[in-house]
Design a protein around this motif. Sequence first.
Motif, PDB file in Angstrom:
ATOM      1  N   ARG A  62       0.835  -1.199   0.000  1.00 51.76           N
ATOM      2  CA  ARG A  62       0.000   0.000   0.000  1.00 51.76           C
ATOM      3  C   ARG A  62       0.874   1.254   0.000  1.00 51.76           C
ATOM      4  NH1 ARG A  62      -3.649  -2.065   3.507  1.00 51.76           N
ATOM      5  NH2 ARG A  62      -2.585  -1.181   5.295  1.00 51.76           N
ATOM      6  N   LYS A  63       1.914   1.245   0.814  1.00 54.50           N
ATOM      7  CA  LYS A  63       2.822   2.388   0.889  1.00 54.50           C
ATOM      8  C   LYS A  63       3.540   2.564  -0.452  1.00 54.50           C
ATOM      9  CE  LYS A  63       4.169   5.596   3.559  1.00 54.50           C
ATOM     10  NZ  LYS A  63       3.218   6.644   3.903  1.00 54.50           N
ATOM     11  N   MET A  64       3.902   1.455  -1.072  1.00 52.48           N
ATOM     12  CA  MET A  64       4.588   1.495  -2.360  1.00 52.48           C
ATOM     13  C   MET A  64       3.698   2.133  -3.430  1.00 52.48           C
ATOM     14  SD  MET A  64       6.513  -1.757  -4.123  1.00 52.48           S
ATOM     15  CE  MET A  64       6.978  -2.466  -2.583  1.00 52.48           C
ATOM     16  N   SER A  65       2.407   1.778  -3.441  1.00 53.18           N
ATOM     17  CA  SER A  65       1.511   2.366  -4.439  1.00 53.18           C
ATOM     18  C   SER A  65       1.321   3.861  -4.190  1.00 53.18           C
ATOM     19  CB  SER A  65       0.172   1.638  -4.461  1.00 53.18           C
ATOM     20  OG  SER A  65      -0.513   1.835  -3.249  1.00 53.18           O
ATOM     21  N   GLU A  66       1.369   4.291  -2.917  1.00 50.59           N
ATOM     22  CA  GLU A  66       1.324   5.730  -2.601  1.00 50.59           C
ATOM     23  C   GLU A  66       2.526   6.442  -3.217  1.00 50.59           C
ATOM     24  OE1 GLU A  66       1.009   7.025   1.494  1.00 50.59           O
ATOM     25  OE2 GLU A  66      -0.525   5.503   1.846  1.00 50.59           O
ATOM     26  N   PHE A  67       3.694   5.837  -3.066  1.00 51.56           N
ATOM     27  CA  PHE A  67       4.913   6.429  -3.623  1.00 51.56           C
ATOM     28  C   PHE A  67       4.797   6.567  -5.136  1.00 51.56           C
ATOM     29  CE2 PHE A  67       7.486   4.536   0.111  1.00 51.56           C
ATOM     30  CZ  PHE A  67       7.209   5.634   0.891  1.00 51.56           C
ATOM     31  N   PHE A  68       4.242   5.543  -5.793  1.00 53.72           N
ATOM     32  CA  PHE A  68       4.086   5.601  -7.245  1.00 53.72           C
ATOM     33  C   PHE A  68       3.103   6.694  -7.642  1.00 53.72           C
ATOM     34  CE2 PHE A  68       5.414   0.948  -7.269  1.00 53.72           C
ATOM     35  CZ  PHE A  68       6.694   1.246  -7.701  1.00 53.72           C
ATOM     36  N   ASP A  69       2.046   6.878  -6.838  1.00 51.20           N
ATOM     37  CA  ASP A  69       1.067   7.934  -7.127  1.00 51.20           C
ATOM     38  C   ASP A  69       1.701   9.319  -7.067  1.00 51.20           C
ATOM     39  OD1 ASP A  69      -0.874   6.047  -7.467  1.00 51.20           O
ATOM     40  OD2 ASP A  69      -1.734   6.265  -5.452  1.00 51.20           O
ATOM     41  N   HIS A  70       2.692   9.485  -6.182  1.00 49.07           N
ATOM     42  CA  HIS A  70       3.397  10.766  -6.058  1.00 49.07           C
ATOM     43  C   HIS A  70       4.483  10.925  -7.115  1.00 49.07           C
ATOM     44  CE1 HIS A  70       1.465  12.145  -2.399  1.00 49.07           C
ATOM     45  NE2 HIS A  70       1.588  10.919  -1.904  1.00 49.07           N
ATOM     46  N   GLY A  71       4.705   9.875  -7.925  1.00 48.60           N
ATOM     47  CA  GLY A  71       5.697   9.959  -9.000  1.00 48.60           C
ATOM     48  C   GLY A  71       7.109   9.606  -8.566  1.00 48.60           C
ATOM     49  N   ASP A  72       7.258   8.951  -7.421  1.00 47.56           N
ATOM     50  CA  ASP A  72       8.589   8.589  -6.929  1.00 47.56           C
ATOM     51  C   ASP A  72       8.963   7.178  -7.363  1.00 47.56           C
ATOM     52  OD1 ASP A  72       8.808  11.005  -5.539  1.00 47.56           O
ATOM     53  OD2 ASP A  72       7.759  10.187  -3.799  1.00 47.56           O
ATOM     54  N   LYS A  73      10.268   6.934  -7.451  1.00 47.84           N
ATOM     55  CA  LYS A  73      10.757   5.582  -7.702  1.00 47.84           C
ATOM     56  C   LYS A  73      10.817   4.846  -6.368  1.00 47.84           C
ATOM     57  CE  LYS A  73      13.701   6.874 -11.558  1.00 47.84           C
ATOM     58  NZ  LYS A  73      15.064   6.864 -12.077  1.00 47.84           N
ATOM     59  N   VAL A  74      10.764   3.517  -6.416  1.00 44.98           N
ATOM     60  CA  VAL A  74      10.818   2.721  -5.189  1.00 44.98           C
ATOM     61  C   VAL A  74      11.917   1.679  -5.317  1.00 44.98           C
ATOM     62  CG1 VAL A  74       9.560   1.125  -3.687  1.00 44.98           C
ATOM     63  CG2 VAL A  74       8.366   3.045  -4.720  1.00 44.98           C
TER      64      VAL A  74
END
Length: 132
Positions: free
Chosen positions: A68-80
């Motif tokens: 869930r946290k990873m998908s939040e990061f993707f929504d903000h346009g960040d790499k993981v």
Amino acid sequence: MADEAGLDLVEVSPTARPPVCKILDYGKYKFQAQKKAAEARKKQKTVEVKEIKMRPNIDTHDYQVKMRKMSEFFDHGDKVKVTLRFRGREMAHQNLGMDLLRKVQAETEEIAKIESYPKMEGRQMMMVLAPK
């Protein structure tokens, strides 16, 4: 002509034959260029690399929270950067870690693409995902 108009003669393209010049207010021109550069800097977004750390024997709820946290990061346009840390005897079961990273890849397939495939570095296995 520039002196008569109270403006400056600015050489636009010195390499052209004959050289191209413009009659304009140089101070105003510099100010406009500076404003345009500031506006461009304000609009640009820096891509951050966020890190998610896991262990090979992660529990299902903990895994779901991380996803869930990873998908939040993707929504903000960040790499993981997904990091799996192996401790002790877990090093003998690196295939479990690889399976976990494949599972992460499969679940994020529609929102992210792999930028760096899973690889071992010492006792850590890493993979970098970027938003689509």
